[in-house]
Write an enzyme that holds these catalytic residues in place. Structure first.
Site, PDB file in Angstrom:
ATOM      1  N   TYR A 151      36.609  39.136  31.767  1.00 42.60           N
ATOM      2  CA  TYR A 151      37.923  39.034  31.132  1.00 42.60           C
ATOM      3  C   TYR A 151      38.001  38.318  29.779  1.00 42.60           C
ATOM      4  O   TYR A 151      39.045  38.347  29.141  1.00 42.60           O
ATOM      5  CB  TYR A 151      38.919  38.402  32.124  1.00 42.60           C
ATOM      6  CG  TYR A 151      39.154  39.309  33.312  1.00 42.60           C
ATOM      7  CD1 TYR A 151      39.877  40.486  33.175  1.00 42.60           C
ATOM      8  CD2 TYR A 151      38.609  39.026  34.561  1.00 42.60           C
ATOM      9  CE1 TYR A 151      40.071  41.346  34.243  1.00 42.60           C
ATOM     10  CE2 TYR A 151      38.801  39.881  35.642  1.00 42.60           C
ATOM     11  CZ  TYR A 151      39.534  41.043  35.477  1.00 42.60           C
ATOM     12  OH  TYR A 151      39.721  41.891  36.526  1.00 42.60           O
ATOM     13  N   PHE A 450      44.465  35.303  43.758  1.00 44.82           N
ATOM     14  CA  PHE A 450      45.447  36.400  43.719  1.00 44.82           C
ATOM     15  C   PHE A 450      44.866  37.575  42.944  1.00 44.82           C
ATOM     16  O   PHE A 450      43.821  37.434  42.336  1.00 44.82           O
ATOM     17  CB  PHE A 450      46.786  35.941  43.143  1.00 44.82           C
ATOM     18  CG  PHE A 450      46.765  35.512  41.700  1.00 44.82           C
ATOM     19  CD1 PHE A 450      46.971  36.449  40.681  1.00 44.82           C
ATOM     20  CD2 PHE A 450      46.542  34.192  41.342  1.00 44.82           C
ATOM     21  CE1 PHE A 450      46.966  36.065  39.331  1.00 44.82           C
ATOM     22  CE2 PHE A 450      46.544  33.792  40.017  1.00 44.82           C
ATOM     23  CZ  PHE A 450      46.751  34.730  39.005  1.00 44.82           C
TER      24      PHE A 450
HETATM   25  C1  LIG Z   1      35.318  45.367  36.820  1.00 46.98           C
HETATM   26  C2  LIG Z   1      35.742  46.821  36.774  1.00 46.98           C
HETATM   27  C3  LIG Z   1      37.243  46.899  37.035  1.00 46.98           C
HETATM   28  C4  LIG Z   1      35.422  47.378  35.395  1.00 46.98           C
HETATM   29  O1  LIG Z   1      35.948  48.692  35.271  1.00 46.98           O
HETATM   30  P1  LIG Z   1      35.375  49.757  34.193  1.00 46.98           P
HETATM   31  O2  LIG Z   1      36.403  50.840  34.066  1.00 46.98           O
HETATM   32  O3  LIG Z   1      33.999  50.138  34.573  1.00 46.98           O
HETATM   33  O4  LIG Z   1      35.340  48.893  32.861  1.00 46.98           O
HETATM   34  P2  LIG Z   1      35.390  49.485  31.369  1.00 46.98           P
HETATM   35  O5  LIG Z   1      34.566  50.738  31.317  1.00 46.98           O
HETATM   36  O6  LIG Z   1      36.784  49.598  30.894  1.00 46.98           O
HETATM   37  O7  LIG Z   1      34.654  48.325  30.596  1.00 46.98           O
HETATM   38  C5  LIG Z   1      35.308  47.491  29.681  1.00 46.98           C
HETATM   39  C6  LIG Z   1      34.351  46.447  29.251  1.00 46.98           C
HETATM   40  O8  LIG Z   1      34.078  45.571  30.331  1.00 46.98           O
HETATM   41  C7  LIG Z   1      32.663  45.510  30.566  1.00 46.98           C
HETATM   42  N1  LIG Z   1      32.532  45.371  32.006  1.00 46.98           N
HETATM   43  C8  LIG Z   1      33.039  46.168  32.936  1.00 46.98           C
HETATM   44  N2  LIG Z   1      32.753  45.701  34.151  1.00 46.98           N
HETATM   45  C9  LIG Z   1      32.049  44.580  33.993  1.00 46.98           C
HETATM   46  C10 LIG Z   1      31.464  43.664  34.887  1.00 46.98           C
HETATM   47  N3  LIG Z   1      31.551  43.830  36.210  1.00 46.98           N
HETATM   48  N4  LIG Z   1      30.831  42.618  34.349  1.00 46.98           N
HETATM   49  C11 LIG Z   1      30.733  42.473  33.015  1.00 46.98           C
HETATM   50  N5  LIG Z   1      31.271  43.318  32.125  1.00 46.98           N
HETATM   51  C12 LIG Z   1      31.909  44.359  32.613  1.00 46.98           C
HETATM   52  C13 LIG Z   1      32.124  46.803  30.020  1.00 46.98           C
HETATM   53  O9  LIG Z   1      30.768  46.699  29.716  1.00 46.98           O
HETATM   54  C14 LIG Z   1      32.996  46.994  28.803  1.00 46.98           C
HETATM   55  O10 LIG Z   1      32.563  46.137  27.771  1.00 46.98           O
HETATM   56  P3  LIG Z   1      32.852  46.450  26.236  1.00 46.98           P
HETATM   57  O11 LIG Z   1      34.236  46.983  26.140  1.00 46.98           O
HETATM   58  O12 LIG Z   1      32.684  45.125  25.597  1.00 46.98           O
HETATM   59  O13 LIG Z   1      31.837  47.483  25.867  1.00 46.98           O
HETATM   60  C15 LIG Z   1      34.990  47.671  37.843  1.00 46.98           C
HETATM   61  O14 LIG Z   1      33.613  47.496  37.655  1.00 46.98           O
HETATM   62  C16 LIG Z   1      35.306  47.310  39.278  1.00 46.98           C
HETATM   63  O15 LIG Z   1      36.208  47.891  39.874  1.00 46.98           O
HETATM   64  N6  LIG Z   1      34.576  46.342  39.875  1.00 46.98           N
HETATM   65  C17 LIG Z   1      34.746  45.967  41.283  1.00 46.98           C
HETATM   66  C18 LIG Z   1      36.083  45.283  41.542  1.00 46.98           C
HETATM   67  C19 LIG Z   1      36.260  44.061  40.674  1.00 46.98           C
HETATM   68  O16 LIG Z   1      35.425  43.165  40.631  1.00 46.98           O
HETATM   69  N7  LIG Z   1      37.404  44.011  39.959  1.00 46.98           N
HETATM   70  C20 LIG Z   1      37.759  42.857  39.157  1.00 46.98           C
HETATM   71  C21 LIG Z   1      38.729  42.075  39.947  1.00 46.98           C
HETATM   72  S1  LIG Z   1      39.100  40.503  39.275  1.00 46.98           S
END
Ligand SMILES: CC(C)(COP(=O)(O)OP(=O)(O)OC[C@H]1O[C@@H](n2cnc3c(N)ncnc32)[C@H](O)[C@@H]1OP(=O)(O)O)[C@@H](O)C(=O)NCCC(=O)NCCS
Length: 450
Positions: A151, A450
């Site tokens: 984030y 949350f």
């Molecule tokens: C985290 C999550 C929502 C990311 O979704 P995504 O659609 O693959 O993300 P995006 O393609 O929009 O990526 C956006 C950026 O975040 C980065 N990113 C995405 N997931 C990441 C992760 N788990 N750790 C680190 N960086 C991450 C990407 O590399 C990208 O970076 P950039 O824009 O600087 O190139 C997805 O991996 C997920 O559902 N994870 C499991 C549930 C979870 O942990 N959710 C978060 C709850 S707090």
């Protein structure tokens, strides 16, 4: 500012970006159980949890309908009713130093299906929600994060920490104040009926806490599936002060790991007064036949060790970042809290997403209240005054919006961020002033995920 986030349409820029990839971004009708159930199952799958039971969906449907529930759908997949991404948001009440309350755009349930990851869906959702929150006039956004690497790119930074606390029961000897009230075992439903009022008082005295929703208490007290093993194992107790007024509630389970090794796991702890805090902890740590007492998401500044003769009976682990803050409107955010000292400080803020960029002048009066104004940027001020920039400007801190969020609640000292190279000050005196200004009356602490 709108109080009902559900009424706001989804962001048009993100809608267009997702549509360009053949995806549909929209709001879930939270009065439609089937639509909500599909979204709820997608959320659960996204966090690698089991498929939800109908009872859990019923509980979520009843408890979370007030939230702005958004999804992304891919109409080309076999199960097209199930969204490939989820986010839910709502306007929470965040306690800030003072104490005072500020509306905060809480973000939760951020998931993207494993089939659709890493193609920008989360970014579209996060940025879309931030634009919606800013347009609605909400001063800042908050979340708790599954991973610490996700984030920062959206302007968030950790502002509070938590720890897991474990007490070695055999080393416990209470030396704290003798509680003036009494602890009573009560049924979960009875604890549930009084906890909201006590919790509201507890939350409003601690910076970093947010207002609670009913479903979270039901979960802690085992009321969603009362006949399940977990539901039946939960015990609930209440603390009444000397006048007989309920001031605290705990829920806990006793877990036997092996013969004679029994852990008391604290599922819920609310204390509205220091007396109730001591009363409930004394009750928990003096349980017979228990080897250890464990509580998660506790404050890193917990007084418990000071209430025991052997303070090393308490061990800390899993010390982690917890509440992440993202400032959207620096003036409204900074004016919402009280400060630890009087003084003037300029904050030169950069924000890659543009919401909070600029120079902001923080003027804190003797009573700790602040007025914040936009100040001209350094080169302009120097040019107008015809002087050298350093001489023309008051004490100045240069920082990203992330670090503004980090220091806002008083849980992270500007000096520490400067030592890490994350913020810059024009002099050591400025840093010392910033430390004094942002200090909070209580260590900020959020005690729920949350
Ligand atoms: C985290 C999550 C929502 C990311 O979704 P995504 O659609 O693959 O993300 P995006 O393609 O929009 O990526 C956006 C950026 O975040 C980065 N990113 C995405 N997931 C990441 C992760 N788990 N750790 C680190 N960086 C991450 C990407 O590399 C990208 O970076 P950039 O824009 O600087 O190139 C997805 O991996 C997920 O559902 N994870 C499991 C549930 C979870 O942990 N959710 C978060 C709850 S707090």
């Amino acid at each position: 500012m709108t109080a009902d986030a559900r009424l706001l349409p989804v962001d048009s820029e993100s809608t267009a970006a997702l549509a360009a990839s053949g995806l549909r971004y929209g709001l879930v009708d939270t009065t439609d159980r089937a639509a909500f159930a599909a979204w709820d199952q997608a959320d659960s799958r996204g966090f690698h949890e089991s498929r939800l039971s109908e009872a859990t969906i019923d509980a979520n449907f009843a408890n979370l309908a007030y939230r702005r529930t958004t999804g992304v759908w891919d109409d080309t997949i076999p199960d097209a009713a199930v969204p490939v991404a989820t986010v839910s948001t709502w306007v929470a009440e965040l306690t800030v130093p003072g104490p005072a309350i500020v509306p905060a755009w809480a973000v939760s349930s951020v998931t993207v299906a494993a089939t659709h990851r890493r193609r920008g869906i989360a970014r579209a959702l996060m940025e879309g929600e931030l634009r919606t929150a800013a347009a609605a006039g909400v001063p800042l956004a908050i979340l708790t994060a599954s991973e610490a690497t996700i984030y920062s790119r959206y302007g968030y930074a950790p502002a509070t920490s938590v720890a897991t606390l474990e007490v070695d029961r055999r080393r416990v000897a209470w030396v704290g104040p003798t509680p003036t009230g009494r602890v009573h075992f009560v049924q979960a439903a009875s604890a549930r009926s009084i906890v909201e009022e006590i919790s509201a008082r507890a939350v409003s005295r601690t910076p970093g806490e947010i207002d609670r929703w009913g479903g979270r208490f039901d979960q802690h007290f085992g009321l969603i599936a009362p006949d399940s093993d977990r539901g039946r194992s939960i015990r609930t107790a209440r603390y009444d002060d000397a006048e007989g007024t309920p001031q605290g509630v705990v829920a806990f389970r006793l877990i036997e790991h092996e013969p004679d090794i029994v852990r008391l796991e604290v599922e819920h702890f609310t204390a509205a007064t220091d007396d109730a805090y001591a009363g409930l902890w004394k009750f928990l740590v003096e349980h017979d036949l228990v080897t250890s007492i464990r509580a998660r998401h506790r404050s890193i500044d917990e007084p418990l060790p000071l209430l025991l003769a052997d303070r090393r009976a308490v061990r800390w682990s899993e010390v982690e970042d917890f509440l992440w803050v993202r400032v959207l409107d620096p003036i409204a955010t900074l004016e919402s809290r009280r400060y630890g000292a009087a003084g003037r400080l300029d904050l030169e803020v950069s924000d890659a997403l543009g919401f909070a960029s600029g120079r902001f002048r923080l003027d804190v009066a003797a009573d700790g209240t602040a007025s914040v104004t936009r100040a001209p940027s350094v080169p302009d001020a120097a040019r107008d005054a015809g002087t050298d920039a350093a001489a023309a400007d008051p004490a100045t801190l240069t920082l990203t919006v992330n670090q503004l969020g980090a220091v806002f609640l008083g849980g992270i000292r500007p000096t520490v961020l400067a030592a890490a190279g994350l913020i810059a000050a024009d002099s050591p005196e400025t840093l010392a002033l910033a430390d004094r200004l942002f200090a909070a009356e209580r260590t900020p602490h959020l005690s729920i995920v949350f």
